[in-house]
Design a protein around this motif. Structure first.
Motif, PDB file in Angstrom:
ATOM      1  N   HIS A 138       0.828  -1.279  -0.025  1.00  0.00           N
ATOM      2  CA  HIS A 138       0.059   0.009   0.071  1.00  0.00           C
ATOM      3  C   HIS A 138       0.653   1.189  -0.115  1.00  0.00           C
ATOM      4  CE1 HIS A 138       1.143  -0.157   4.308  1.00  0.00           C
ATOM      5  NE2 HIS A 138       0.896   1.218   4.239  1.00  0.00           N
ATOM      6  N   SER A 141       4.715   2.752  -5.171  1.00  0.00           N
ATOM      7  CA  SER A 141       3.909   2.849  -6.548  1.00  0.00           C
ATOM      8  C   SER A 141       3.800   1.528  -6.999  1.00  0.00           C
ATOM      9  CB  SER A 141       4.692   3.712  -7.401  1.00  0.00           C
ATOM     10  OG  SER A 141       6.154   3.422  -7.597  1.00  0.00           O
ATOM     11  N   LEU A 144       1.132  -0.461  -5.135  1.00  0.00           N
ATOM     12  CA  LEU A 144      -0.154  -0.345  -5.514  1.00  0.00           C
ATOM     13  C   LEU A 144      -0.514  -0.756  -6.867  1.00  0.00           C
ATOM     14  CD1 LEU A 144      -0.032   3.449  -3.968  1.00  0.00           C
ATOM     15  CD2 LEU A 144      -1.654   1.402  -3.166  1.00  0.00           C
ATOM     16  N   VAL A 145       0.334  -0.814  -7.648  1.00  0.00           N
ATOM     17  CA  VAL A 145       0.175  -1.417  -8.971  1.00  0.00           C
ATOM     18  C   VAL A 145      -0.302  -2.899  -9.061  1.00  0.00           C
ATOM     19  CG1 VAL A 145       0.831  -1.980 -11.535  1.00  0.00           C
ATOM     20  CG2 VAL A 145       1.110   0.373 -10.595  1.00  0.00           C
ATOM     21  N   ALA A 148      -3.457  -3.322  -7.120  1.00  0.00           N
ATOM     22  CA  ALA A 148      -4.568  -3.049  -7.901  1.00  0.00           C
ATOM     23  C   ALA A 148      -5.091  -4.105  -8.848  1.00  0.00           C
ATOM     24  CB  ALA A 148      -4.353  -1.608  -8.639  1.00  0.00           C
ATOM     25  N   THR A 180      -8.125   4.495  -4.624  1.00  0.00           N
ATOM     26  CA  THR A 180      -6.816   4.802  -5.322  1.00  0.00           C
ATOM     27  C   THR A 180      -6.453   3.562  -6.334  1.00  0.00           C
ATOM     28  OG1 THR A 180      -5.900   5.889  -3.445  1.00  0.00           O
ATOM     29  CG2 THR A 180      -4.306   4.819  -4.935  1.00  0.00           C
ATOM     30  N   LEU A 181      -6.810   2.292  -5.714  1.00  0.00           N
ATOM     31  CA  LEU A 181      -6.723   0.933  -6.618  1.00  0.00           C
ATOM     32  C   LEU A 181      -7.541   0.970  -7.964  1.00  0.00           C
ATOM     33  CD1 LEU A 181      -6.577  -1.777  -3.885  1.00  0.00           C
ATOM     34  CD2 LEU A 181      -4.568  -0.681  -4.911  1.00  0.00           C
ATOM     35  N   ILE A 184      -6.025   3.708 -10.267  1.00  0.00           N
ATOM     36  CA  ILE A 184      -4.863   2.865 -10.912  1.00  0.00           C
ATOM     37  C   ILE A 184      -5.357   1.941 -12.071  1.00  0.00           C
ATOM     38  CG2 ILE A 184      -2.919   1.241 -10.532  1.00  0.00           C
ATOM     39  CD1 ILE A 184      -2.670   2.772  -7.891  1.00  0.00           C
ATOM     40  N   ALA A 190       0.421   4.271 -11.232  1.00  0.00           N
ATOM     41  CA  ALA A 190       0.423   5.029 -10.023  1.00  0.00           C
ATOM     42  C   ALA A 190       1.502   5.937  -9.840  1.00  0.00           C
ATOM     43  CB  ALA A 190       0.666   3.650  -9.071  1.00  0.00           C
ATOM     44  N   TYR A 191       1.014   7.209  -9.180  1.00  0.00           N
ATOM     45  CA  TYR A 191       1.586   8.169  -9.042  1.00  0.00           C
ATOM     46  C   TYR A 191       1.724   8.375  -7.403  1.00  0.00           C
ATOM     47  CZ  TYR A 191       3.455  13.185  -9.474  1.00  0.00           C
ATOM     48  OH  TYR A 191       4.036  14.081  -9.481  1.00  0.00           O
ATOM     49  N   CYS A 192       2.815   8.362  -6.741  1.00  0.00           N
ATOM     50  CA  CYS A 192       2.984   8.303  -5.271  1.00  0.00           C
ATOM     51  C   CYS A 192       3.833   9.281  -4.862  1.00  0.00           C
ATOM     52  CB  CYS A 192       3.268   6.989  -4.930  1.00  0.00           C
ATOM     53  SG  CYS A 192       1.952   5.677  -5.331  1.00  0.00           S
ATOM     54  N   SER A 219       8.764   0.398 -12.144  1.00  0.00           N
ATOM     55  CA  SER A 219       8.845   1.871 -11.478  1.00  0.00           C
ATOM     56  C   SER A 219       9.963   2.805 -11.664  1.00  0.00           C
ATOM     57  CB  SER A 219       8.421   1.806 -10.071  1.00  0.00           C
ATOM     58  OG  SER A 219       9.688   1.082  -9.470  1.00  0.00           O
TER      59      SER A 219
END
Length: 256
Positions: A138, A141, A144-145, A148, A180-181, A184, A190-192, A219
């Protein structure tokens, strides 16, 4: 299989010895190894000496215990990510040269993102990622990808767990993480900014095998100055290039 007086198998004790090593514990004293593996010192000493004889462990110049070259050799031969790494390296190298920043490749493993490749940029921002290192899904980036595009049960398990805060910007609210997921999946990126380090921005895109299955995340780690969005097109191009090369080969399989 030989067992101790407690009923624990020899293999279990050897596994605990290897699990005592990590990115921050690559070389340890025998007493520290015994403590980290929760083994009696005499037992740890005997097993370590045997493993050294086979080349699976070694001692450095300070007599600390390290993983042996033979173990690395065997692991490298059987690594399930070899095909993925071979496909990714040329595109990662081009992206690294074009941006001058850290480029990383991560996969989903045990509810975390496991980084299997990294190209380091010494003049860029501080980077907490190491090859064979892990970070929470979580908070990154890449994570999260991967989250997701992971199975629903993996997403729900993550949402139920306490969400660790690495910085004030890390997502720790389950409802915000869920939205957020969804974003994405819709945008493909994902932009973090500031999620792992307040001075850095992580951006990531999925790597897909044939059929659209997400097998990894590519990433970039850049300064948290707003300029990272400008690198998204190059990152997407690299991600698509890796995905085209992969195909649905035996070497690229789900290792989660």
């Amino acid at each position: 299989m030989a067992r101790s007086t407690s009923g624990e198998s020899l293999l279990s004790r050897v596994v605990r010895i290897y699990e005592a090593f990590g990115p921050d514990h690559r070389a340890v004293t025998l007493s520290e190894l015994a403590r980290r593996s929760d083994l009696p010192l005499a037992t740890a000493s005997r097993l370590v000496n045997e493993l050294i004889e086979y080349g699976w462990l070694r001692r450095d110049a300070q007599r600390r215990v390290c993983v042996g070259v033979r173990m690395w050799e065997l692991a490298s031969r059987a690594a399930p990510t070899v095909g993925l790494q071979e496909a990714a390296i040329p595109f990662m190298s081009d992206l690294h040269a074009a941006t001058g920043h850290h480029v990383q490749l991560g996969v989903l493993q045990g509810g975390e993102v496991l980084y299997i490749e990294r190209l380091f940029a010494p003049r860029s921002v501080r980077n907490r990622v190491r090859v064979a290192g892990r970070l929470p899904l979580h908070a990154t980036s890449s994570g999260l990808v991967l989250l997701a595009h992971s199975p629903l049960e993996v997403q729900e398990a993550t949402l139920r767990r306490p969400l660790q805060s690495l910085t004030p910007r890390t997502i720790t609210n389950p409802a915000l993480l869920r939205s957020t997921l969804s974003e994405i999946r819709h945008t493909g990126v994902a932009y973090c900014p500031g999620y792992v380090d307040e001075c850095a921005t992580g951006i990531a895109v999925p790597i897909r095998a044939t059929g659209g299955r997400v097998v990894a995340a590519l990433s970039l780690l850049m300064p948290n100055d707003g300029a990272a969005r400008g690198a998204i097109p190059a990152l997407r191009t690299a991600g698509r290039g890796i995905s085209r090369l992969l195909g649905d080969t035996a070497e690229v399989r789900n290792i989660a």
